[in-house]
Enzyme design. Sequence first.
Site, PDB file in Angstrom:
ATOM      1  N   CYS A  95       0.848  -1.200   0.000  1.00  0.00           N
ATOM      2  CA  CYS A  95       0.000   0.000   0.000  1.00  0.00           C
ATOM      3  C   CYS A  95       0.882   1.248   0.000  1.00  0.00           C
ATOM      4  O   CYS A  95       1.885   1.309   0.702  1.00  0.00           O
ATOM      5  CB  CYS A  95      -0.877  -0.038   1.249  1.00  0.00           C
ATOM      6  SG  CYS A  95      -1.765   1.497   1.554  1.00  0.00           S
ATOM      7  N   CYS A  98       1.365   4.793   3.482  1.00  0.00           N
ATOM      8  CA  CYS A  98       2.340   5.116   4.532  1.00  0.00           C
ATOM      9  C   CYS A  98       3.759   5.000   3.975  1.00  0.00           C
ATOM     10  O   CYS A  98       4.030   4.151   3.135  1.00  0.00           O
ATOM     11  CB  CYS A  98       2.191   4.170   5.723  1.00  0.00           C
ATOM     12  SG  CYS A  98       0.651   4.414   6.639  1.00  0.00           S
ATOM     13  N   CYS A 174      -7.115  -0.478   7.922  1.00  0.00           N
ATOM     14  CA  CYS A 174      -6.107   0.544   7.628  1.00  0.00           C
ATOM     15  C   CYS A 174      -5.769   1.139   8.977  1.00  0.00           C
ATOM     16  O   CYS A 174      -6.599   1.832   9.590  1.00  0.00           O
ATOM     17  CB  CYS A 174      -6.680   1.604   6.682  1.00  0.00           C
ATOM     18  SG  CYS A 174      -5.623   3.074   6.615  1.00  0.00           S
ATOM     19  N   GLN A 245      -8.828  19.541   8.350  1.00  0.00           N
ATOM     20  CA  GLN A 245      -7.616  18.876   8.835  1.00  0.00           C
ATOM     21  C   GLN A 245      -7.954  17.438   9.224  1.00  0.00           C
ATOM     22  O   GLN A 245      -8.910  17.211   9.961  1.00  0.00           O
ATOM     23  CB  GLN A 245      -7.054  19.622  10.044  1.00  0.00           C
ATOM     24  CG  GLN A 245      -6.443  20.958   9.706  1.00  0.00           C
ATOM     25  CD  GLN A 245      -5.134  20.823   8.930  1.00  0.00           C
ATOM     26  OE1 GLN A 245      -4.542  19.745   8.831  1.00  0.00           O
ATOM     27  NE2 GLN A 245      -4.702  21.922   8.353  1.00  0.00           N
ATOM     28  N   TYR A 274      -6.955  31.711   1.957  1.00  0.00           N
ATOM     29  CA  TYR A 274      -7.174  30.274   1.744  1.00  0.00           C
ATOM     30  C   TYR A 274      -7.985  29.770   2.951  1.00  0.00           C
ATOM     31  O   TYR A 274      -7.577  28.855   3.662  1.00  0.00           O
ATOM     32  CB  TYR A 274      -5.841  29.515   1.626  1.00  0.00           C
ATOM     33  CG  TYR A 274      -4.877  30.136   0.653  1.00  0.00           C
ATOM     34  CD1 TYR A 274      -4.886  29.785  -0.687  1.00  0.00           C
ATOM     35  CD2 TYR A 274      -3.945  31.093   1.070  1.00  0.00           C
ATOM     36  CE1 TYR A 274      -3.995  30.365  -1.590  1.00  0.00           C
ATOM     37  CE2 TYR A 274      -3.061  31.671   0.179  1.00  0.00           C
ATOM     38  CZ  TYR A 274      -3.084  31.308  -1.141  1.00  0.00           C
ATOM     39  OH  TYR A 274      -2.203  31.878  -2.027  1.00  0.00           O
ATOM     40  N   GLU A 298     -11.543  32.710  -0.087  1.00  0.00           N
ATOM     41  CA  GLU A 298     -11.570  31.289  -0.454  1.00  0.00           C
ATOM     42  C   GLU A 298     -12.062  31.179  -1.894  1.00  0.00           C
ATOM     43  O   GLU A 298     -13.032  31.840  -2.273  1.00  0.00           O
ATOM     44  CB  GLU A 298     -12.500  30.527   0.510  1.00  0.00           C
ATOM     45  CG  GLU A 298     -12.853  29.118   0.098  1.00  0.00           C
ATOM     46  CD  GLU A 298     -11.642  28.196  -0.063  1.00  0.00           C
ATOM     47  OE1 GLU A 298     -10.739  28.221   0.797  1.00  0.00           O
ATOM     48  OE2 GLU A 298     -11.596  27.453  -1.063  1.00  0.00           O
ATOM     49  N   ASP A 344      -3.032  29.754   4.715  1.00  0.00           N
ATOM     50  CA  ASP A 344      -2.988  28.294   4.816  1.00  0.00           C
ATOM     51  C   ASP A 344      -3.200  27.735   3.413  1.00  0.00           C
ATOM     52  O   ASP A 344      -4.244  27.153   3.109  1.00  0.00           O
ATOM     53  CB  ASP A 344      -4.101  27.852   5.789  1.00  0.00           C
ATOM     54  CG  ASP A 344      -4.107  26.362   6.051  1.00  0.00           C
ATOM     55  OD1 ASP A 344      -3.216  25.656   5.547  1.00  0.00           O
ATOM     56  OD2 ASP A 344      -5.024  25.898   6.760  1.00  0.00           O
ATOM     57  N   CYS A 371       1.430  22.778   4.581  1.00  0.00           N
ATOM     58  CA  CYS A 371       1.467  21.314   4.555  1.00  0.00           C
ATOM     59  C   CYS A 371       2.635  20.805   3.708  1.00  0.00           C
ATOM     60  O   CYS A 371       2.845  19.597   3.634  1.00  0.00           O
ATOM     61  CB  CYS A 371       0.141  20.743   4.079  1.00  0.00           C
ATOM     62  SG  CYS A 371      -0.360  21.364   2.481  1.00  0.00           S
TER      63      CYS A 371
HETATM   64  C1  SAM Z   1      -5.107  23.784   3.135  1.00  0.00           C
HETATM   65  S1  SAM Z   1      -6.757  24.332   2.855  1.00  0.00           S
HETATM   66  C2  SAM Z   1      -6.957  25.381   4.265  1.00  0.00           C
HETATM   67  C3  SAM Z   1      -8.364  25.615   4.710  1.00  0.00           C
HETATM   68  C4  SAM Z   1      -8.565  26.239   6.094  1.00  0.00           C
HETATM   69  N1  SAM Z   1      -7.595  27.256   6.412  1.00  0.00           N
HETATM   70  C5  SAM Z   1      -8.570  25.182   7.177  1.00  0.00           C
HETATM   71  O1  SAM Z   1      -7.602  25.062   7.931  1.00  0.00           O
HETATM   72  O2  SAM Z   1      -9.572  24.438   7.283  1.00  0.00           O
HETATM   73  C6  SAM Z   1      -6.504  25.408   1.507  1.00  0.00           C
HETATM   74  C7  SAM Z   1      -7.763  26.108   0.995  1.00  0.00           C
HETATM   75  O3  SAM Z   1      -7.378  27.053  -0.002  1.00  0.00           O
HETATM   76  C8  SAM Z   1      -8.327  27.046  -1.059  1.00  0.00           C
HETATM   77  N2  SAM Z   1      -7.593  27.595  -2.221  1.00  0.00           N
HETATM   78  C9  SAM Z   1      -6.725  26.951  -3.045  1.00  0.00           C
HETATM   79  N3  SAM Z   1      -6.167  27.818  -3.904  1.00  0.00           N
HETATM   80  C10 SAM Z   1      -6.704  29.045  -3.634  1.00  0.00           C
HETATM   81  C11 SAM Z   1      -6.510  30.351  -4.163  1.00  0.00           C
HETATM   82  N4  SAM Z   1      -5.642  30.564  -5.152  1.00  0.00           N
HETATM   83  N5  SAM Z   1      -7.191  31.367  -3.631  1.00  0.00           N
HETATM   84  C12 SAM Z   1      -8.074  31.163  -2.620  1.00  0.00           C
HETATM   85  N6  SAM Z   1      -8.294  29.943  -2.059  1.00  0.00           N
HETATM   86  C13 SAM Z   1      -7.611  28.900  -2.550  1.00  0.00           C
HETATM   87  C14 SAM Z   1      -8.776  25.607  -1.150  1.00  0.00           C
HETATM   88  O4  SAM Z   1     -10.038  25.524  -1.755  1.00  0.00           O
HETATM   89  C15 SAM Z   1      -8.784  25.208   0.334  1.00  0.00           C
HETATM   90  O5  SAM Z   1     -10.055  25.456   0.914  1.00  0.00           O
END
Ligand code: SAM
Length: 415
Positions: A95, A98, A174, A245, A274, A298, A344, A371
């Site tokens: 798999c 991991c 899993c 998350q 984001y 967003e 984020d 991430c």
């Molecule tokens: C890692 S997630 C973080 C979400 C939130 N901060 C959380 O912790 O639950 C990244 C988010 O960015 C959005 N996203 C991706 N590219 C983007 C962009 N260029 N502008 C605005 N949002 C974006 C995605 O749809 C997603 O919801």
Amino acid sequence: MNDQNQDPDDGSCASLVGTVFEALIGKVAHGGHCVTRYDGRVVFVRHALPGERVRVQVTDGTAGDRFLLGDAVEVLQASQHRVVPRCRFAGPGGCGGCDWQHCELTYQRDLKAAVVVEQFQRLAGLEVDVAVEALPGDKEGIRWRTRTEFAIDGSAAAGLRRHHSHEIIPVDDCLISTERVIATGVLDRRWPGVSSVDVVDASGEPRALAIPLPQRSSTVRYVTELVDTGDWAGEFRLSARGFWQVHPGAAATFVAHVLRELAPQPGEHAADLYAGVGLFALALADAVGTTGAVLAVESDARAFGDAKANLRAHPEIELRRGKVDRVLKPLVRQGIHADLVVLDPPRTGAGKSVIKEIAALGPRAIAYVACDPAALARDVAYARDAGYGIRSLRAFDAFPMTHHVECIAVLEPLA
Ligand SMILES: C[S@@+](CC[C@H](N)C(=O)[O-])C[C@H]1O[C@@H](n2cnc3c(N)ncnc32)[C@H](O)[C@@H]1O
């Protein structure tokens, strides 16, 4: 792996897949493998540990490639940090979920810390000191994954994909998925006419939800997630398959850390870029109060819709749908100021223009939740060019047994 400049007649396209050689394993590299060399080429080897002597089998690459991929198929001299994988589906040819099942958990965290340090050296020219911390609720690195998508094979049974392959391995458990994910019975029954099953174990729900895909009805299923940092609590309703998350300890830990580091004050102006379904925006809004303001951005329609519902009761939050770059540009032109910024972004990071725009807002502090340490390091280098340096860096083991690691860097104006 294939180099487009290779001449098909010069032998450089000859596949090396299946070639077996003995090697001393060197340092860990980003992506869940360690580095060795074969015949002048770099080889990224999975299922090995630094310092081991192993037999490597090439899994991808040709004679003309500068680097190859391989699996450690036999361990000749084991690292003191090697353990017997708890999951019987992990290992060469197994798999792909991991990367570090064969590695002691504390050493997995040391390896991830080494990767973060190396990414900052290489991509930002910065020396950082970081330890990868376990998240609250960690159960020896297993039973943490609250979202797992199982693939359905030709016999309609649920399984997981082989590493870098569409092939499906039948599994009856899993170990990194939560008990509630497995308790749905997703692995015990047949799923005719289904290509995959997404199982979602949300903290505000009595049980996990198994969603067969493709969905037969257009009805969106929603789940509730609860976040409690001890000092702040929030409730979020989101589309079951939307971003959240995956580690049960992650959201509260990240919010608590971001609030502690940024120390938002009543009346301040903050931005949550984001924003997903509004996790940081809601926490920031409660801190800056009705005399303050929060801009949440967003781009995804579904996440935006969920954020709208979650943030409805807060007139101090302005939620904008769009790409961060596009939303910030006119604000920068108008000379708008923000005191604090949380970003984020997805794995690709924010990029140079977004970082420049954030710096142009003139925040007193920026919390960057990342991430991917490589994207973070690149963006930190752009931030330095724009006048911001690292005040603190923490890393969290939000994805034990895998190579993934979540970092939070707090940036402030350079003196
Ligand atoms: C890692 S997630 C973080 C979400 C939130 N901060 C959380 O912790 O639950 C990244 C988010 O960015 C959005 N996203 C991706 N590219 C983007 C962009 N260029 N502008 C605005 N949002 C974006 C995605 O749809 C997603 O919801």
